[in-house]
Design a protein around this motif. Structure first.
Motif, short mmCIF file in Angstrom:
data_model
loop_
_atom_site.label_atom_id
_atom_site.label_comp_id
_atom_site.label_asym_id
_atom_site.label_seq_id
_atom_site.Cartn_x
_atom_site.Cartn_y
_atom_site.Cartn_z
N GLU A 1 49.58 13.19 -1.16
CA GLU A 1 48.31 12.61 -0.87
C GLU A 1 48.85 11.68 0.11
O GLU A 1 49.62 10.78 0.02
CB GLU A 1 47.77 12.19 -2.02
CG GLU A 1 46.47 11.58 -1.82
CD GLU A 1 45.67 11.18 -3.14
OE1 GLU A 1 44.64 10.23 -3.11
OE2 GLU A 1 46.16 11.46 -4.10
N VAL A 2 47.92 11.77 1.29
CA VAL A 2 47.91 10.66 2.15
C VAL A 2 47.17 9.43 1.88
O VAL A 2 45.96 9.83 1.48
CB VAL A 2 47.42 11.17 3.55
CG1 VAL A 2 47.42 10.03 4.74
CG2 VAL A 2 48.37 12.11 3.94
N THR A 3 47.68 8.34 1.80
CA THR A 3 47.06 7.14 0.71
C THR A 3 46.97 5.84 1.79
O THR A 3 47.51 5.89 2.72
CB THR A 3 47.69 6.83 -0.50
OG1 THR A 3 49.06 6.29 -0.12
CG2 THR A 3 47.71 8.22 -1.18
N ARG A 4 45.86 5.13 1.20
CA ARG A 4 45.96 3.83 1.79
C ARG A 4 46.86 2.66 0.68
O ARG A 4 46.94 3.22 -0.53
CB ARG A 4 44.57 3.16 1.96
CG ARG A 4 43.74 3.02 0.67
CD ARG A 4 42.36 2.41 0.73
NE ARG A 4 41.55 2.18 -0.60
CZ ARG A 4 40.85 2.99 -1.14
NH1 ARG A 4 40.95 4.27 -0.91
NH2 ARG A 4 40.45 2.69 -2.39
N GLN A 5 47.09 1.61 1.14
CA GLN A 5 48.02 0.55 0.16
C GLN A 5 46.82 -0.04 -0.80
O GLN A 5 45.80 -0.38 -0.55
CB GLN A 5 48.33 -0.50 1.17
CG GLN A 5 49.25 -1.47 0.34
CD GLN A 5 49.81 -2.51 1.09
OE1 GLN A 5 49.55 -2.54 2.46
NE2 GLN A 5 49.90 -3.70 0.49
N GLY A 6 47.39 0.08 -2.15
CA GLY A 6 46.58 -0.60 -3.26
C GLY A 6 46.94 -2.02 -3.39
O GLY A 6 47.60 -2.57 -2.55
N THR A 7 46.67 -2.44 -4.39
CA THR A 7 46.76 -3.89 -5.00
C THR A 7 47.48 -4.03 -6.15
O THR A 7 46.94 -3.42 -7.09
CB THR A 7 45.49 -4.89 -4.38
OG1 THR A 7 44.67 -4.38 -5.50
CG2 THR A 7 45.13 -4.87 -3.26
N GLU B 1 45.42 -1.73 -8.78
CA GLU B 1 44.17 -1.04 -8.32
C GLU B 1 44.62 0.49 -8.34
O GLU B 1 45.15 0.95 -7.40
CB GLU B 1 43.66 -1.51 -7.20
CG GLU B 1 42.47 -0.72 -6.55
CD GLU B 1 42.45 -1.06 -5.10
OE1 GLU B 1 41.60 -0.23 -4.44
OE2 GLU B 1 42.84 -1.92 -4.43
N SER B 2 44.05 1.27 -9.42
CA SER B 2 44.49 2.45 -9.42
C SER B 2 42.98 3.49 -8.72
O SER B 2 43.14 4.47 -9.18
CB SER B 2 45.05 3.15 -10.75
OG SER B 2 46.05 2.55 -10.93
N ALA B 3 42.52 2.85 -7.59
CA ALA B 3 41.33 3.71 -7.06
C ALA B 3 41.89 4.84 -6.53
O ALA B 3 42.77 4.75 -5.84
CB ALA B 3 40.53 2.49 -6.17
N VAL B 4 40.87 5.72 -6.45
CA VAL B 4 40.97 7.16 -5.80
C VAL B 4 41.44 6.71 -4.43
O VAL B 4 40.75 6.10 -3.65
CB VAL B 4 39.98 7.97 -5.89
CG1 VAL B 4 40.11 9.05 -5.14
CG2 VAL B 4 39.67 8.27 -7.36
N GLY B 5 42.60 7.25 -3.86
CA GLY B 5 42.86 7.20 -2.56
C GLY B 5 44.18 6.16 -2.14
O GLY B 5 44.43 6.36 -0.99
#
Length: 250
Positions: free
Chosen positions: A178-184, A213-217
């Motif tokens: 999965e190509v993702t963004r950085q979480g927190t 933050e386990s938000a989708v993406g």
């Protein structure tokens, strides 16, 4: 193709040995320049008040008495006859996701390479901190070659690096990429206060990962769901959305 490998876990760490095996799937021209000792958590630090010493282990393998950033600079500016085409950092013992990237010497190697104009990829292997300490490097080693080929063929834009994290599972349990963004994260570092034999106080920084933050993406979501996380990261830290608002104050 010439590849430089470095890390923050130290020369001879299991992860860097695995990464060299992966790199040799891509080319025979592989150089390893890594810290002599474990330099985890030093982020993008430089050694400015002490001399650097590089010990040649054998052909194209050097151990540097310095930080991960020092190693990349020494390799590109001093030890290698020509700059590499690609810098690989890792494979780190533990994930480098969300806010952890700000502490990471593994990511810092890729940052320094990017600053020096060389495309770079950081690779890290997640594992269970509360378990038996076994790190499944075989998962990263099994999948890294294909990831690296795809990223290299796609190209890495100037001023960016790629941060790759592998989930804590067996190679055949990986659910995809999965190509993702950085979480927190919530900040989890604590101070462990102790007293020595002379009744003097001393302290350990006790690293503990906070809630994420386990938000989708996000990278964290991908890792939690047994997916390989591939995150493009920019060196430009400017809050572009906040520029106009702040300008109005001046």
């Amino acid at each position: 193709m010439r590849i430089l490998i470095s890390n923050d876990d130290g020369f001879g760490a299991p992860g860097i040995l695995a990464l060299e095996r992966v790199a040799r799937q891509l080319t025979d021209d592989v150089w390893v320049v890594a810290p002599e000792t474990d330099q985890s958590g030093l982020a993008h630090s430089l050694t400015l008040h002490d001399p650097l010493r590089a010990r040649e282990i054998d052909n194209r393998h050097f151990a540097v008495r310095g930080t991960p950033t020092d190693c990349v600079i020494m390799a590109i500016r001093q030890l290698m006859p020509d700059a590499p085409d690609l810098v690989l950092s890792g494979i780190n013992a533990g994930a480098n996701i969300a806010d952890d990237v700000t502490y990471s010497g593994t990511v810092a190697c890729a940052i320094e390479a990017t600053l020096l104009g060389v495309p770079a990829i950081a690779l890290s292997q997640a594992y269970d901190w509360g378990g038996n300490g076994t790190i499944p490097y075989d998962t990263a080693e099994a999948h890294a070659g294909g990831i690296l080929k795809r990223v290299w063929e796609q190209g890495i834009r100037k001023g960016t690096l790629v941060n790759v994290n592998f989930p804590d599972c067996a190679p055949d349990r990986v659910a995809g990429v999965e190509v993702t963004r950085q979480g927190t994260f919530d900040h989890g570092i604590k101070v462990d206060a102790r007293v020595d034999a002379r009744k003097k106080a001393y302290y350990w920084l006790a690293y503990a990962r906070g809630e994420c933050e386990s938000a989708v993406g996000t990278d964290a979501y991908a890792i939690d769901n047994k997916r390989i996380s591939v995150t493009p990261m920019r060196l430009d830290l400017t809050d572009h959305d906040g520029l106009s608002r702040l300008k109005s104050a001046f």
